[in-house]
Motif scaffolding. Structure first.
Motif, mmCIF file in Angstrom:
data_model
loop_
_atom_site.group_PDB
_atom_site.id
_atom_site.type_symbol
_atom_site.label_atom_id
_atom_site.label_comp_id
_atom_site.label_asym_id
_atom_site.label_seq_id
_atom_site.Cartn_x
_atom_site.Cartn_y
_atom_site.Cartn_z
ATOM 1 N N LYS A 183 0.829 -1.197 0.000
ATOM 2 C CA LYS A 183 0.000 0.000 0.000
ATOM 3 C C LYS A 183 0.871 1.257 0.000
ATOM 4 C CE LYS A 183 -3.978 1.987 2.306
ATOM 5 N NZ LYS A 183 -4.930 1.877 3.391
ATOM 6 N N THR A 229 2.367 1.637 -3.578
ATOM 7 C CA THR A 229 1.401 2.118 -4.569
ATOM 8 C C THR A 229 1.050 3.588 -4.325
ATOM 9 O OG1 THR A 229 -0.454 1.274 -3.268
ATOM 10 C CG2 THR A 229 0.391 -0.138 -5.024
ATOM 11 N N GLY A 230 1.035 4.008 -3.080
ATOM 12 C CA GLY A 230 0.787 5.418 -2.762
ATOM 13 C C GLY A 230 1.916 6.311 -3.252
ATOM 14 N N LEU A 247 3.764 5.712 -5.859
ATOM 15 C CA LEU A 247 3.827 5.674 -7.315
ATOM 16 C C LEU A 247 2.667 6.385 -7.995
ATOM 17 C CD1 LEU A 247 5.031 2.007 -7.885
ATOM 18 C CD2 LEU A 247 6.376 4.102 -7.948
ATOM 19 N N ARG A 248 1.632 6.731 -7.246
ATOM 20 C CA ARG A 248 0.480 7.377 -7.868
ATOM 21 C C ARG A 248 0.849 8.799 -8.276
ATOM 22 N NH1 ARG A 248 -1.786 11.236 -4.955
ATOM 23 N NH2 ARG A 248 -1.489 11.250 -2.724
ATOM 24 N N PRO A 249 0.256 9.287 -9.351
ATOM 25 C CA PRO A 249 0.553 10.667 -9.764
ATOM 26 C C PRO A 249 -0.045 11.674 -8.789
ATOM 27 C CG PRO A 249 -1.138 9.687 -11.168
ATOM 28 C CD PRO A 249 -0.653 8.609 -10.256
ATOM 29 N N LEU A 250 0.582 12.829 -8.709
ATOM 30 C CA LEU A 250 0.101 13.875 -7.818
ATOM 31 C C LEU A 250 -1.159 14.514 -8.395
ATOM 32 C CD1 LEU A 250 3.445 15.689 -6.989
ATOM 33 C CD2 LEU A 250 2.193 14.109 -5.541
ATOM 34 N N SER A 251 -2.064 14.909 -7.523
ATOM 35 C CA SER A 251 -3.267 15.610 -7.967
ATOM 36 C C SER A 251 -2.889 17.046 -8.337
ATOM 37 C CB SER A 251 -4.313 15.618 -6.863
ATOM 38 O OG SER A 251 -3.890 16.453 -5.807
ATOM 39 N N GLU A 262 -2.090 19.079 -5.257
ATOM 40 C CA GLU A 262 -0.772 18.774 -4.693
ATOM 41 C C GLU A 262 0.341 19.398 -5.520
ATOM 42 O OE1 GLU A 262 -1.641 14.442 -2.609
ATOM 43 O OE2 GLU A 262 -1.237 14.530 -4.769
#
Length: 50
Positions: A6, A9-10, A12-16, A19
């Motif tokens: 978890k 994966t957090g 590696l996620r793209p920034l909003s 953010e």
């Protein structure tokens, strides 16, 4: 084990957009640079089509 997955994966996620905007504003060197960056954001620098 699931906690590590978890966390990975957090990371590696793209920034909003919010953010990215905050990160951009935090990189300002002085008040004038901050105001310039705020105007760029207001003009839609990080918003796609909005």
């Amino acid at each position: 084990m699931f906690k590590q997955i978890k966390k990975l994966t957090g990371a590696l996620r793209p920034l909003s957009a919010a953010e990215r905007e905050l990160s951009y504003l935090n990189g300002s060197s002085d008040r004038i640079d901050l105001e310039y960056r705020q105007r760029q954001i207001d003009r839609g620098l990080f918003r796609n089509g909005l």
